[in-house]
Write an enzyme that holds these catalytic residues in place. Structure first.
Site, PDB file in Angstrom:
ATOM      1  N   ALA A 124       0.768  -1.246   0.000  1.00 20.56           N
ATOM      2  CA  ALA A 124       0.000   0.000   0.000  1.00 20.56           C
ATOM      3  C   ALA A 124       0.802   1.300   0.000  1.00 20.56           C
ATOM      4  O   ALA A 124       0.332   2.309  -0.516  1.00 20.56           O
ATOM      5  CB  ALA A 124      -0.957  -0.001   1.201  1.00 20.56           C
ATOM      6  N   GLY A 127       0.601   5.270  -0.430  1.00 19.97           N
ATOM      7  CA  GLY A 127      -0.813   5.491  -0.161  1.00 19.97           C
ATOM      8  C   GLY A 127      -1.621   6.084  -1.295  1.00 19.97           C
ATOM      9  O   GLY A 127      -2.811   6.340  -1.128  1.00 19.97           O
ATOM     10  N   SER A 128      -1.032   6.275  -2.466  1.00 19.88           N
ATOM     11  CA  SER A 128      -1.794   6.881  -3.564  1.00 19.88           C
ATOM     12  C   SER A 128      -2.970   5.997  -3.970  1.00 19.88           C
ATOM     13  O   SER A 128      -4.107   6.467  -4.076  1.00 19.88           O
ATOM     14  CB  SER A 128      -0.887   7.153  -4.771  1.00 19.88           C
ATOM     15  OG  SER A 128      -0.284   5.959  -5.242  1.00 19.88           O
ATOM     16  N   LYS A 129      -2.711   4.705  -4.166  1.00 25.91           N
ATOM     17  CA  LYS A 129      -3.787   3.796  -4.572  1.00 25.91           C
ATOM     18  C   LYS A 129      -4.728   3.509  -3.399  1.00 25.91           C
ATOM     19  O   LYS A 129      -5.937   3.365  -3.591  1.00 25.91           O
ATOM     20  CB  LYS A 129      -3.203   2.500  -5.129  1.00 25.91           C
ATOM     21  CG  LYS A 129      -2.350   2.700  -6.378  1.00 25.91           C
ATOM     22  CD  LYS A 129      -1.762   1.376  -6.854  1.00 25.91           C
ATOM     23  CE  LYS A 129      -0.695   1.597  -7.910  1.00 25.91           C
ATOM     24  NZ  LYS A 129       0.542   2.185  -7.338  1.00 25.91           N
ATOM     25  N   GLU A 147       1.605  -2.968   4.241  1.00 30.42           N
ATOM     26  CA  GLU A 147       2.911  -2.535   3.724  1.00 30.42           C
ATOM     27  C   GLU A 147       4.005  -3.359   4.386  1.00 30.42           C
ATOM     28  O   GLU A 147       4.092  -3.415   5.608  1.00 30.42           O
ATOM     29  CB  GLU A 147       3.127  -1.042   3.980  1.00 30.42           C
ATOM     30  CG  GLU A 147       4.491  -0.526   3.580  1.00 30.42           C
ATOM     31  CD  GLU A 147       4.892  -0.889   2.159  1.00 30.42           C
ATOM     32  OE1 GLU A 147       6.047  -1.320   1.972  1.00 30.42           O
ATOM     33  OE2 GLU A 147       4.065  -0.745   1.235  1.00 30.42           O
ATOM     34  N   ASP A 192      -0.469  -4.616  -6.240  1.00 33.28           N
ATOM     35  CA  ASP A 192       0.468  -3.808  -7.022  1.00 33.28           C
ATOM     36  C   ASP A 192       1.853  -4.301  -6.613  1.00 33.28           C
ATOM     37  O   ASP A 192       2.435  -3.816  -5.651  1.00 33.28           O
ATOM     38  CB  ASP A 192       0.269  -2.321  -6.720  1.00 33.28           C
ATOM     39  CG  ASP A 192       1.122  -1.437  -7.605  1.00 33.28           C
ATOM     40  OD1 ASP A 192       1.114  -1.661  -8.833  1.00 33.28           O
ATOM     41  OD2 ASP A 192       1.799  -0.540  -7.080  1.00 33.28           O
ATOM     42  N   CYS A 245       4.765  -1.788 -12.293  1.00 32.21           N
ATOM     43  CA  CYS A 245       5.288  -0.670 -13.088  1.00 32.21           C
ATOM     44  C   CYS A 245       6.515  -1.156 -13.850  1.00 32.21           C
ATOM     45  O   CYS A 245       7.562  -0.510 -13.880  1.00 32.21           O
ATOM     46  CB  CYS A 245       5.601   0.544 -12.216  1.00 32.21           C
ATOM     47  SG  CYS A 245       6.727   0.196 -10.842  1.00 32.21           S
TER      48      CYS A 245
END
Length: 473
Positions: A124, A127-129, A147, A192, A245
């Site tokens: 996480a 924290g953007s998502k 996290e 992610d 990414c």
């Protein structure tokens, strides 16, 4: 900016072997050498997109919509006086500075879905998502934000706090534990995954300094473990979004196919070709999005949406949990907290929350968290709303930033000068005003904190991690 970006020959050879035939290497290299456009996401827990656009126009910000996120915009702004991160709008939690590509996985997770009660964000921080998911959930249900790196949990919490998120429960574990510890608990899971970062060259000229093909193979093994665990944590008919990414098929398509090979007909790939206009340009035959940076002028990225069609047998684990340090408040105690909060600050407790007590601290947990209590160890749950003392309750900062609407009776409006002082952690003296007791603090239409009147002075209640000391708006 990045004309001197480091791109190893071995990496270019590898990319050439996986690049779709309609794309070319020259445009790939050229895009890697261009700096990323700055982008932001409006935080709809705090402000509507329409109201934010009015503010942006007043400030002279130029915004261009991000096609895959209704609340996302590329931004052109004069940052000579104060960086975007030090504007009142940012510090009030009205927007998040977020790379446009990273807005795609939450959008894919919520495509056509509106009512998830339990969501897991496996990796996480910062924290953007997580904050994007909380906004898509409208602070309802429960959002478990995990996290692995302990050093990053603090910044994750600070961003959750700034953005007014109240339905989160934070944990600090390797993501591989969830399948065994919380099997089939979540309606939706975002993984992610940690990756080789091949898509991040545009924001880090040295991103490929340590790249080797072997490192790609090694991290893919970890990703396969993580996606299995995430799938186990998912309820039947639940949705898993896997994203990275990076560009290597070893870390992307092959990880998803590993899941299909492991669980067979329980795994269904759902196409993302209609997620946004021109998504077809990057859609693979399986329906995944495999995004090279030159296509949308973005980071390199990968997103897959997977549905769990049937229950699978979870791994067996031996749990050793200590005594849970919180006690659920009685109905009478919860009613007393609700009445005192309404009387003091004109704020109502949301109906989908529960009051829990730890020593003298009063906490508000999402109701949807209760089935997981006693099954898993969280580092922080919900929001701390009060501390008890002889005369009642001492209300806390997050009561203001997560529960207040801005229409309460007990509010003090600050001038721009006082607002600057407030964000620097200092007490303020609003001109011609005085009062007693706790008071909601507001600036330019947004609740920014909770203070306490001491004569004509408002004592500052801003948590230390949110204080800024220079270069403000």
């Amino acid at each position: 900016m990045h004309a001197n970006v480091y791109i190893p020959e071995e990496f270019l050879t590898h990319i050439e072997s996986i690049m779709p035939s309609h794309l070319d290497m020259a445009s790939f290299v050229a895009s890697c050498q261009k700096p990323l456009r700055k982008s932001i996401r409006v935080n709809t827990l705090k402000i509507s997109v329409e109201d934010f656009l009015v503010r942006a126009k007043e400030k002279g910000w130029e915004l261009e919509p991000v096609p895959w996120c209704e609340t996302g915009f590329w931004i052109t702004a004069d940052e000579s006086e104060a960086p975007l991160g030090n504007t009142a709008e940012h510090m009030s939690g009205l927007f998040y500075i977020q790379e446009a590509s990273s807005m795609m996985p939450p959008s894919a997770l919520f495509q056509g879905e509106a009512d998830y009660q339990a969501v897991l964000d496996t990796a996480a921080a910062p924290g953007s998502k997580t904050t994007q998911i909380a906004a898509l959930m409208n602070n309802r249900g429960v959002l478990v934000a995990n996290e692995y790196a302990a050093s990053r949990v603090k910044v994750l919490h600070a961003n959750i706090e700034r953005c007014g998120v109240r339905n989160a429960a934070l944990s600090n574990f390797d993501g591989r534990v969830f399948g065994g510890w919380l099997p089939e608990q979540f309606d939706a899971v975002l993984l992610d995954a940690p990756c080789s970062g091949e898509g991040t060259i545009r924001k880090d000229a040295d991103a490929m300094k340590n790249w080797t093909y072997q490192s790609v193979v090694d991290i893919a093994d970890t990703q396969k473990d993580l996606i299995e665990s995430a799938f186990h944590a998912l309820k039947p008919n639940g949705v898993l979004v896997y994203s990275t990414c990076t560009l290597s098929t070893e870390e992307n398509q092959q990880v998803c196919h590993h899941l299909k090979e492991t669980f067979g007909d329980a795994v269904e790939f759902e196409s993302l070709e209609s997620l946004f206009d021109n998504a077809k340009a990057t859609t693979t035959e399986e329906g995944f999005l495999h995004i090279f940076p030159q296509v949308y002028d973005s980071e390199g990225f990968f997103v897959a949406r997977i549905r769990k069609l049937a229950s699978v047998t979870p791994p067996e684990v031996k749990k050793r949990l200590g005594k849970f340090p919180f006690e659920k408040a009685s109905k009478k105690a919860q009613q007393e907290v609700a009445e005192q909060l309404l009387g003091a600050l004109d704020i109502e407790l949301p109906s989908d929350t529960q009051v829990w007590i730890r020593d003298k601290d009063v906490w508000l947990f999402p109701e949807a968290l209760e089935p997981m209590i006693g099954e898993f160890r969280f580092s922080r749950m919900g929001i701390k709303i009060a501390e008890t003392h002889k005369k009642g309750y001492r209300w806390q900062h997050q009561v203001a930033t997560t529960l207040a609407t801005g229409n309460e009776a007990n509010i003090v409006d600050l001038s721009i000068e006082d607002a600057r002082e407030w964000f620097m952690g200092r007490d303020v003296r609003p001109e011609g005003l005085s009062g007693e007791g706790e008071v909601l603090v507001k600036y330019n239409g947004a609740i920014i904190g909770l203070g306490k009147w001491v004569g004509n002075r408002v004592k500052n209640g801003l948590p230390r991690e949110l204080v800024r000391d220079k270069n403000l708006f």
